[in-house]
Write an enzyme that holds these catalytic residues in place. Structure first.
Site, PDB file in Angstrom:
ATOM      1  N   CYS A  80       9.504  -0.530  -1.887  1.00  0.00           N
ATOM      2  CA  CYS A  80      10.127  -1.607  -1.114  1.00  0.00           C
ATOM      3  C   CYS A  80      11.254  -2.275  -1.901  1.00  0.00           C
ATOM      4  CB  CYS A  80       9.077  -2.645  -0.736  1.00  0.00           C
ATOM      5  SG  CYS A  80       9.742  -4.051   0.181  1.00  0.00           S
ATOM      6  N   GLN A 276      -9.938  -5.989  11.714  1.00  0.00           N
ATOM      7  CA  GLN A 276      -9.642  -5.427  10.404  1.00  0.00           C
ATOM      8  C   GLN A 276      -8.240  -4.837  10.427  1.00  0.00           C
ATOM      9  OE1 GLN A 276     -11.411  -5.928   7.863  1.00  0.00           O
ATOM     10  NE2 GLN A 276     -13.512  -6.308   8.555  1.00  0.00           N
ATOM     11  N   ASN A 310     -17.406  -5.263  15.653  1.00  0.00           N
ATOM     12  CA  ASN A 310     -16.869  -4.126  14.905  1.00  0.00           C
ATOM     13  C   ASN A 310     -17.968  -3.247  14.310  1.00  0.00           C
ATOM     14  OD1 ASN A 310     -14.461  -2.776  13.778  1.00  0.00           O
ATOM     15  ND2 ASN A 310     -15.249  -3.463  11.802  1.00  0.00           N
ATOM     16  N   CYS A 400     -14.866  -9.678   1.590  1.00  0.00           N
ATOM     17  CA  CYS A 400     -13.413  -9.726   1.410  1.00  0.00           C
ATOM     18  C   CYS A 400     -13.030 -10.584   0.206  1.00  0.00           C
ATOM     19  CB  CYS A 400     -12.724 -10.225   2.673  1.00  0.00           C
ATOM     20  SG  CYS A 400     -13.210 -11.885   3.188  1.00  0.00           S
TER      21      CYS A 400
END
Length: 444
Positions: A80, A276, A310, A400
């Site tokens: 990038c 997600q 999920n 997470c």
């Protein structure tokens, strides 16, 4: 902790990098500073760099790399052009295979240092797509009067500023390749100064943009967004206030959903719902979690922080009964609808604030064989302290944040008599320092 940014010596210095911090910065200990730790952005372990101080505090300093004098063999050229300015990624200069190794190390360090636990086995790291994977996110929008232009992008490493992005390779291409067009569209609006953010989310068949606006959009501005959507294949939602104010601009019906084909499940969602971000990793994660849970046809499973379902709905294809509990009532409503849409009558859902006392809740008093949980960054200690943990044969914890997982693992192992059977990292956010992980506990 208070940090000083202005009144200190900013003379560049030379130093060796010994480690990588949890947020992706190089770690150095400067002899001339009494061994004080300095966190250096853009530096990797094993390197010798020249760095410029950017902040000082009592316990550590901060700096940025200005020259790499001796490079690590694991250093690669960032893809990038905005790397080093934009805070969306901090690890593009580290070889992809080594990024997940670093995340495994962060996880194990947290488990040992915070939780005082060590897994019996380290699970192989789980990876998915590394580029163009991010299907949900939020861009900041800022009109810069001095430049007479509008910026659309993630925050810079200095969060006071918005990165002026020409492209982003981690978000899905339909978004990442059109950032300059988004900026130009906002710049041409009558209400260009009233748009603080744009959120994006992608299903399998549609990509939605939600435009946060502080003042009503003019008819001209609305038509500009509709024309943009028609030309580039987006659905446009407007958000004049809170989450409940979100409504479609064009088209009026938008089929936002994603499929989990292995379980013949289709999950519908709304533009600001949590999903997600990495679709390929999510499917691998569900397979992984259900295998680690050792879900059997006769099992009753409790799924905490279940979101849209999920994990819950794939579990419903495998076990006798599953109960999902989630704090967001809107997500619970969508989970119930998803169960019905998929013909699953063995999945129940409850709305409950899992940080509060739930000991008298109807779902809490039901008997379960196994527990799966996927809490937010704050972890799950409050609800773990209320559960009848001794009734669970096995717990699979999807995390997470390695710090909160480590704290909760310490509680389960050191206070509740569980064994930490295994744990491992999952690369949900490649090229970032975010550590997703999974851990398995068994009752002793």
């Amino acid at each position: 902790m208070a940090r000083t940014r202005n009144r200190f010596d900013r003379t560049p210095f030379q130093t060796a990098i010994t480690d990588l911090s949890h947020d992706g910065r190089g770690v150095a200990r400067r002899d001339g500073e009494g061994g004080k730790v300095t966190f250096i952005s853009g530096a990797l372990p094993g390197e010798l760099v020249r760095a410029e101080p950017t902040a000082r505090s009592r316990h550590f300093d901060e700096a940025k790399t200005v020259e790499v004098l001796e490079a690590s063999p694991q250093r690669v050229a960032p893809r990038c052009p905005h790397f080093g300015v934009c805070a969306g990624c901090v690890l593009q200069h580290l070889e992809e295979s080594q990024q997940i190794v670093a995340k495994q190390r962060v996880l194990m360090d947290n488990l040992e240092r915070i939780g005082h636990v060590t897994p019996q086995a380290v699970l192989p790291a789980l990876s998915g797509d590394n580029w163009g994977y991010r299907r949900k996110g939020r861009f900041s929008v800022r009109r810069v009067e001095k430049k007479a232009k509008t910026l659309v992008g993630f925050r810079e490493l200095d969060p006071r500023f918005v990165a002026d992005l020409s492209v982003c390779y981690t978000v899905i291409p339909q978004i990442g390749e059109n950032i300059p067009l988004l900026a130009a569209l906002v710049e041409g609006m009558d209400g260009k100064r009233d748009i603080p953010q744009i959120e994006f989310i992608a299903g399998d068949d549609a990509v939605a943009l939600t435009i946060r606006h502080m003042q009503p959009l003019s008819a001209r501005d609305q038509q500009a967004w509709i024309a943009f959507a028609q030309e580039h294949g987006f659905a446009i939602f407007l958000q004049p206030g809170g989450v409940d104010s979100v409504h479609p601009l064009w088209p009026q019906e938008v089929p936002l959903s994603f499929r989990l084909p292995q379980w013949d499940v289709d999950l519908a969602f709304r533009p600001l719902d949590f999903i997600q971000v990495n679709a390929s990793l999510n499917q691998k994660m569900i397979v992984h979690a259900l295998a680690l849970l050792d879900a059997k046809p006769d099992d009753r499973v409790l799924d905490l922080f279940c979101g849209l379902g999920n994990f819950t709905l794939p579990l419903a294809r495998v076990v006798r009964e599953v109960v999902g509990v989630e704090g967001d009532a809107g997500l619970v409503a969508r989970a119930k609808d998803n169960a019905q849409r998929n013909g699953l009558d063995n999945a129940q859902f409850y709305a409950a604030d899992l940080t509060q006392d739930q000991r008298n809740a109807a779902w809490m008093r039901q008997g379960f064989d196994k527990l799966l949980l996927d809490p937010p960054r704050s972890g799950a200690l409050e609800v773990l302290q209320q559960l009848p943990l001794k009734t669970f044969e096995r717990i699979v914890y999807v995390s997470c944040h390695p710090g909160s997982l480590a704290r909760d693992a310490g509680y389960l192992v050191n206070e509740q008599g569980f064994t930490l059977v295994s744990a491992g990292a999952m690369d949900m956010f490649p090229h970032t320092a975010h550590v997703e992980s999974i851990a398995v506990f068994e009752r002793r």
